[in-house]
Design a protein around this motif. Sequence first.
Motif, PDB file in Angstrom:
ATOM      1  N   PHE A  17       0.837  -1.194   0.000  1.00  0.00           N
ATOM      2  CA  PHE A  17       0.000   0.000   0.000  1.00  0.00           C
ATOM      3  C   PHE A  17       0.872   1.244   0.000  1.00  0.00           C
ATOM      4  CE2 PHE A  17      -2.924   2.965   2.502  1.00  0.00           C
ATOM      5  CZ  PHE A  17      -3.636   3.338   1.370  1.00  0.00           C
ATOM      6  N   ARG A  19       0.412   4.813   0.556  1.00  0.00           N
ATOM      7  CA  ARG A  19      -0.581   5.718   1.124  1.00  0.00           C
ATOM      8  C   ARG A  19      -0.545   7.095   0.478  1.00  0.00           C
ATOM      9  NH1 ARG A  19      -3.692   5.332   5.594  1.00  0.00           N
ATOM     10  NH2 ARG A  19      -2.576   3.454   6.253  1.00  0.00           N
ATOM     11  N   LEU A  24      -2.770   0.699  -4.294  1.00  0.00           N
ATOM     12  CA  LEU A  24      -2.427  -0.658  -3.891  1.00  0.00           C
ATOM     13  C   LEU A  24      -1.672  -1.315  -5.031  1.00  0.00           C
ATOM     14  CD1 LEU A  24      -3.025  -2.622  -1.462  1.00  0.00           C
ATOM     15  CD2 LEU A  24      -4.799  -3.616  -2.927  1.00  0.00           C
ATOM     16  N   THR A  63      -7.678  -0.948   2.878  1.00  0.00           N
ATOM     17  CA  THR A  63      -6.804   0.219   2.687  1.00  0.00           C
ATOM     18  C   THR A  63      -7.562   1.444   2.194  1.00  0.00           C
ATOM     19  OG1 THR A  63      -6.275  -0.426   0.398  1.00  0.00           O
ATOM     20  CG2 THR A  63      -4.818  -1.251   2.159  1.00  0.00           C
ATOM     21  N   ALA A  65      -7.822   2.106  -0.899  1.00  0.00           N
ATOM     22  CA  ALA A  65      -7.079   2.554  -2.078  1.00  0.00           C
ATOM     23  C   ALA A  65      -8.025   2.865  -3.237  1.00  0.00           C
ATOM     24  CB  ALA A  65      -6.073   1.485  -2.504  1.00  0.00           C
TER      25      ALA A  65
END
Length: 219
Positions: A17, A19, A24, A63, A65
Amino acid sequence: MHFAGHIFEPLASGALFWRAENALLVADLHLEKMSSFARSGQLFPPYDTGLTLKRLSRDLATTGATTLIALGDSFHRDYGPQTLSDADRATIATLCARAEWFWLSGNHDPAPHALGGQCMAQLERGGLVLTHEPRRGTPGLMAGHLHPSAHIHINGRAIRRPCFVHDGQLLILPAYGSSTGNLNILDPAFANLFDFSSLAITMLGRDRLYPVSPKRLIA
């Protein structure tokens, strides 16, 4: 994980990941691997694609994402998109609606497809080069292809598990697919890629990650 001036968060699933980019990264999904074996008369339960996509859905949800970057060999063969079940095809459509999907071509699946997202040979983002096959001499290169694993001896027993590995210049992700093998990072295939004096290894456990000292590696 610090690499080439960026911070990444490795997941126990084998995804990475990013950020800062809300992205991702995954490598070597090898979707439809079992269906490709069936074409050659080798019959295996055809559940690998569904299992891989289920894990990918979970990682995207966890996540949050909004970008998904697959670093090549997303399908085990170019004809993989044609053999998808209706359910798996619908899952991919859902994932493409949830996140912008970049499909990078690999040696198993060099041809583009029309499943959604963007198909391309490689992607440059944030000063990094994202591609399938690793090579030395390009700082900030992130790749897959070799399915790296760490083989270590600890507490009286040998353990071999997939891993993330980098030397500050090149980072190779583990294979994400549910039916993929792996290759010991002491194999000659890695010998001319890394500066082993700067090697950083993160091994996948069942539900957590483990940093590994290169001194613990065994062939």
